[in-house]
Every structure is written in C-alpha cells, then in structure tokens.
Design an enzyme around this catalytic site. Sequence first.
Site, short mmCIF file in Angstrom:
data_model
loop_
_atom_site.label_atom_id
_atom_site.label_comp_id
_atom_site.label_asym_id
_atom_site.label_seq_id
_atom_site.Cartn_x
_atom_site.Cartn_y
_atom_site.Cartn_z
N ARG A 10 -11.16 -0.32 56.39
CA ARG A 10 -10.97 -1.12 55.17
C ARG A 10 -11.50 -0.42 53.92
O ARG A 10 -11.08 -0.74 52.80
CB ARG A 10 -11.64 -2.51 55.33
CG ARG A 10 -11.39 -3.40 54.11
CD ARG A 10 -11.81 -4.84 54.37
NE ARG A 10 -13.19 -4.96 54.76
CZ ARG A 10 -14.23 -4.87 53.92
NH1 ARG A 10 -14.04 -4.63 52.64
NH2 ARG A 10 -15.46 -5.00 54.37
N ASP A 56 2.80 3.50 35.39
CA ASP A 56 3.46 3.43 36.69
C ASP A 56 4.46 4.59 36.74
O ASP A 56 5.46 4.61 36.02
CB ASP A 56 4.19 2.08 36.82
CG ASP A 56 4.85 1.90 38.19
OD1 ASP A 56 5.21 2.91 38.82
OD2 ASP A 56 5.01 0.74 38.62
N TYR A 105 8.64 -3.52 35.87
CA TYR A 105 9.01 -4.00 37.20
C TYR A 105 8.70 -5.49 37.29
O TYR A 105 7.66 -5.96 36.81
CB TYR A 105 8.23 -3.20 38.26
CG TYR A 105 8.23 -3.82 39.62
CD1 TYR A 105 9.41 -4.02 40.32
CD2 TYR A 105 7.04 -4.21 40.21
CE1 TYR A 105 9.41 -4.61 41.57
CE2 TYR A 105 7.02 -4.79 41.47
CZ TYR A 105 8.21 -4.99 42.14
OH TYR A 105 8.20 -5.57 43.38
N LYS A 158 8.30 4.16 47.90
CA LYS A 158 9.52 4.74 47.34
C LYS A 158 9.58 6.25 47.57
O LYS A 158 9.64 6.71 48.69
CB LYS A 158 9.60 4.40 45.86
CG LYS A 158 10.07 2.99 45.52
CD LYS A 158 9.30 1.85 46.09
CE LYS A 158 9.73 0.51 45.51
NZ LYS A 158 8.73 -0.55 45.78
#
Length: 382
Positions: free
Chosen positions: A48, A174, A102, A199
């Site tokens: 984690r 981004d 986005y 992506k």
Amino acid sequence: MAHQLETKLIHAGEPQPRIEGAVTVPIFQSAMFETAGGTGYHDLRYIRLNNTPNHRALHEKLAALENAEDAVVMASGMAAITTTLLTVLSAGDHLLAQDCLYGGTHDFLTQDLRGFGITFDFLEGDDPNDWQRQVRPETKAIYVESMTNPTLQVTDLAAVASFAKSHGLVSIIDNTFASPVNYRPSEWGYDLSLHSCTKYLNGHSDIVAGAVIGRADLIQNVTHKLNHLGGSLDPHACFLLYRGMKTLAVRVKYQNESAMTLGKFFDAHPAVSKVNYPGLPTHPAYQRSCELFDGFGGMLSIELEGGVEAATRFMQKATLPLIAPSLGGVETLMTRPAATSHAGMLPEDRQKVGVTDSLIRVSVGIEATEDLVADFDQALAS
C-alpha cells in the site's frame, strides 16, 4: 552518458545487479517485506505504500522519461489527479483550471472539491489576461492539459508555466494525451505531470493505473497523501505497466504518423465538417504545437455533416475500430465523449467547451494506416 528516451524506456530503473540474473523484474507478490531500519511509517516496505521493487523500478523509469526528479505510480489516472489536487490544496485554497478538461477531472472539480473547502475558477486557455484577473492571494495551483480531451486544444503551455512561477503557484499538467514521447513538462518548467498510465504508457488496454512525475519534494508529499488515501497499484499491474512502457516510443511514433495521415484524410473529406488535430495547419494552435511537441499524438476528434445521426451511423459502419471508452492502446477506438468520458457534465457545460453530442473521438492504434483509411472511407460513404 545521457541516453535518448528510447534507451531510457528499456534500461532506466532496472535493478543493478539484476535480481537473480532475471532480465525482467519479477513480480513481487508479497504484501509486506522485512523491516530494514526505516525511520518512520512511510519507510515501511508494504504494497500500500507503493515501494516494492516493482513500484520502485517504475518510479525511476517514469522520472527518467520526462527528465524529472521523481515519480510515483498509483491505482488509476483519477487517483493521480485527485491525490495530487488534495496534496497541493487544502481548505481555504483556490485553484485555477483550464476550461476544457477530461470529464472525470471536470466532475471532481465541480462536484467534489467544494466539499473540501477548496474553490476554483475555470480559465480561458488562450487569454493570459483572464488568468491575471482570476488569480487571488489564496490561489495555490494552476491545472491544464497538454492536449485537451477531447477537443485537442493546445493552450500556451510555456506561458502557463511562466505564469505559475511568477505567482508562486504549483503548475500541474495532465500529459496523458501527449505522452513523454511528444512532450516532457519538466523541461518546460512544470512542477507536476500527471498520467493515466491506462492509456499510452501501458498501451495494451489491459490495466488501469496512474502516475505523477515531477519535483522531488512535491512527489514526496503526493506519496505521503497517497499512502493515507490507499490508491496503491498492485504488483502484477506494475509488472504489466513496466512491460508495456518498453514499447512506448515505437508505438507512439507510429501512432503520430498514422493519426496525421487520418487527420489529413478527414480534413479533405466532404462528409466531415470539422477535424481537431494539432498537427494540421488548419488547427488554431498549429504553430504553437510545432514549437511545443516532438509529435502531435495519436488522438483526434471529428464532427460529421449530419450531426448525431450521421455520427452514430459512421461508427456502426466502421469495421476496424472498436466502439469503447479509453484510448492509447494498440487497437483503434472510437467514442462519443458526450455519452462516455464527459457524460457527467451538464449538456450546457459540454457545449460551452466544444464537446457536442455529435463529436467523435478517435484513438488511433497501430493497425496498418492504409487499412484504417479504407475502412473510414467506406464508413463515411454510408
């Protein structure tokens, strides 16, 4: 010796010496590791906390690709976006954000951010006077996209980074659409670069992941926030991302060329009323794009004569592209953002930023360009 990006993709971040001689970093499917003298909670070796050997190899490779100081991977692109914003902003702070983003980012800003006591304003990307008017003493960061999703706008990215520095703001971009092959934000003065690794970085449509790349002090803060929020990336997904990244350069360079050919094809076709692709001289930011980018990317969007009905018919008639959300994989994908990635936005907000109901977004894969042109040609003929 300074290496080119193609070489960094293969060799940066690889463990030295190789683990048991393995050419590929093995999957460390262990939730925890023996404690070895760490100084605090964030030093514990634990999945984690995103610090297994699989995570660390990715962090070094990602930082090297954008010539940045550090990087961290996490569970999704939205985890990268939200964790970063909640790291650099707190109650009472103000954010400036580009007006076309986005859909998931737009929804987080408009539906969630105020619940944390954080305010924001949307900016006109090509109007620095608007940025100056909206900046406040409590403004802490500015957020843009290298190429906007899905309209492929390209704002004055150099001016944004300069504006952020002169006003003491954290600059966040981004960079998913461009990828490090075409644009490396740290070279232009940006503090943090975000990616949906789902992506282009992974490129095979088989995992969901995110990354933040940039200044070491900010990456440390983002990592600590991530450790508390829990958006860690599974070691097996780390392995798939690590493997997929090695072909990033060859994939994206081919997609650059193929998308350019398709952009010219669509631009010349009488059934197409509009093409959004920064590599076309008809794009309003074409000259700027030539100065900023090493390639124009594999994403484009189009409008057809005939509106939604024509768009739907075209998408159904095309045989090679898959009708599916997401982007950046080896297969060509098509979607109508108004019904997928930007469905959460109010219709009037979508119209305001150019996301019409009939807009078709195309993510160009690595199929033969000639086959894609022929397929789109027959679909448009219908």
